[in-house]
Scaffold this active site. Structure first.
Site, PDB file in Angstrom:
ATOM      1  N   THR A   1       4.518   2.511   5.539  1.00  0.00           N
ATOM      2  CA  THR A   1       3.145   2.026   5.682  1.00  0.00           C
ATOM      3  C   THR A   1       2.380   2.940   6.621  1.00  0.00           C
ATOM      4  OG1 THR A   1       1.754   0.324   6.701  1.00  0.00           O
ATOM      5  CG2 THR A   1       4.049   0.303   7.345  1.00  0.00           C
TER       6      THR A   1
ATOM      7  N   GLY B   1       0.839  -1.209   0.000  1.00  0.00           N
ATOM      8  CA  GLY B   1       0.000   0.000   0.000  1.00  0.00           C
ATOM      9  C   GLY B   1       0.864   1.246   0.000  1.00  0.00           C
TER      10      GLY B   1
HETATM   11  O1  F6P Z   1      -1.381   0.022   3.430  1.00  0.00           O
HETATM   12  C1  F6P Z   1      -2.032  -0.494   4.493  1.00  0.00           C
HETATM   13  C2  F6P Z   1      -3.497  -0.489   4.230  1.00  0.00           C
HETATM   14  O2  F6P Z   1      -3.894   0.840   3.996  1.00  0.00           O
HETATM   15  C3  F6P Z   1      -4.331  -1.116   5.306  1.00  0.00           C
HETATM   16  O3  F6P Z   1      -4.574  -0.300   6.394  1.00  0.00           O
HETATM   17  C4  F6P Z   1      -5.556  -1.490   4.532  1.00  0.00           C
HETATM   18  O4  F6P Z   1      -6.213  -2.550   5.126  1.00  0.00           O
HETATM   19  C5  F6P Z   1      -5.002  -1.904   3.221  1.00  0.00           C
HETATM   20  O5  F6P Z   1      -3.802  -1.203   3.057  1.00  0.00           O
HETATM   21  C6  F6P Z   1      -5.922  -1.638   2.051  1.00  0.00           C
HETATM   22  O6  F6P Z   1      -5.323  -2.113   0.914  1.00  0.00           O
HETATM   23  P1  F6P Z   1      -5.897  -1.932  -0.554  1.00  0.00           P
HETATM   24  O7  F6P Z   1      -5.626  -0.525  -0.960  1.00  0.00           O
HETATM   25  O8  F6P Z   1      -5.152  -2.904  -1.364  1.00  0.00           O
HETATM   26  O9  F6P Z   1      -7.364  -2.193  -0.480  1.00  0.00           O
END
Ligand code: F6P
Length: 327
Positions: free
Chosen positions: A130, A15
């Site tokens: 993160t 992410g």
């Molecule tokens: O990067 C971490 C995060 O934002 C988490 O808090 C969240 O659950 C996840 O990524 C969401 O991921 P995606 O954008 O792939 O749905």
């Protein structure tokens, strides 16, 4: 792995997090300062597997320190978690002569780096990027400060309308495995209750506390829930409360990906710059398979294996603070 690095690659993975661009900028400019060639790998490990690799110059990272997202783009690449994918990735690095890597991402990205370096002997340095702040061994991760401030700003706005209508609001913030955004945003907006994945959610206790507040005519209440809370997120919590307390006017707001975007805070820009600089210094000094953290305002170098194994722990004292201050 003792030979000197001359060409390094940098990528962002998992992410995205505000401040990743500041980290890329620091890696590129510190590398160039030391006479290294620096390559950007596009879309994280996917770009390594597919050979999407570009040469970076000092000007490639001009005017990005203030931008959210990541100019290198990011992805979660399943192919890299297969041996064949990693062989392809290694071949692509070899084509460019890349002999050191900086990986900006979370614990999943560090896990990939660790496997890769064990198989192919390319030194890897991780930078914790993160919004979730769920990596043990560092007080901060790049992006957390910005994300949590975005959540706070949104919750403050919701509080205005919540107050005007005497409502109970259940606000869901990000954090699939981690309650730090919920904990920090909840404490700083005066939440009555904070539900996080690290602790079992006692819905009965939530209802007892709300009933007691109702008895005192306190109808404005805020519950902050991390998306990964064991009870199932804000919608599930709201459903039970509506069933059990029909007199409460309940509303749900899921903040979602707004928390991942936006200009990084000053704090995130500074830690990203310090960490990016330190990562290149580490590669030059012959260090490998570590990630750069900050503990007590000093740089710390932690084996990638530690980040992979451990998670941050949230102590009982945090929850006690929430209970006392929201009474
Ligand atoms: O990067 C971490 C995060 O934002 C988490 O808090 C969240 O659950 C996840 O990524 C969401 O991921 P995606 O954008 O792939 O749905």
């Amino acid at each position: 792995m003792d030979k000197k690095v001359t060409k390094i690659g940098v990528l962002t993975s998992g992410g995205d997090a505000p401040g990743m661009n500041a980290a890329i900028r620091a890696v590129v400019r510190t590398g160039i300062y030391h006479g290294l060639e620096v390559f950007g790998i596009i879309r994280g490990y996917a770009g390594m597997v597919e050979g999407d690799i570009i040469k970076m110059e000092s000007k490639s990272v001009a005017n990005i320190i203030q931008r959210g997202g990541t100019i290198l783009k990011t992805s979660r690449c399943l192919e890299f978690f297969e041996k064949e994918g990693r062989i392809k990735a290694y071949e692509n690095l070899k084509k460019h002569g890349i002999d050191g890597l900086v990986i900006i991402g979370g614990d999943g990205s560090f896990r990939g780096a660790q496997i890769f370096t064990n198989e192919h002997e390319i030194p890897c340095i991780g930078l914790p990027g993160t919004i979730d702040k769920d990596i043990a061994g560092t007080d901060f991760t790049i992006g957390f400060d910005t994300a949590v401030n975005t959540a706070v700003e949104a919750i403050d706005k919701i509080r205005d309308t919540m107050d005007a209508h005497d409502r109970l609001f259940i606000i869901e913030v990000m954090g699939r495995d981690s309650g730090y955004i919920a904990l920090h945003s909840g404490i700083s907006t005066g939440a009555e209750n904070i539900l996080i994945p690290e602790r079992r959610t006692d819905i009965e206790a939530v209802i007892i506390a709300l009933t007691e507040k109702e008895r005192r005519q306190k109808l404005v209440n805020l519950i902050v829930v991390a998306e990964g809370d064991g009870f199932g997120g804000a919608d599930e919590v709201a459903k039970i409360i509506k069933e059990r307390m029909p007199s409460q006017e309940v509303r749900v707001c899921i903040l979602g990906h707004i928390q991942r975007g936006g200009a990084p805070s000053c704090f995130d820009r500074v830690i990203a710059s310090r960490m990016g600089y330190a990562a290149v210094e580490c590669l030059i000094d012959g260090r490998h398979n570590i990630f750069v953290g900050i503990l007590n305002n000093r740089m710390h170098y932690i084996p990638l294996t530690e980040a992979v194994k451990k998670k941050q722990r949230i102590s009982e004292e945090w929850m006690k603070i929430v209970r006392i201050l929201s009474s």
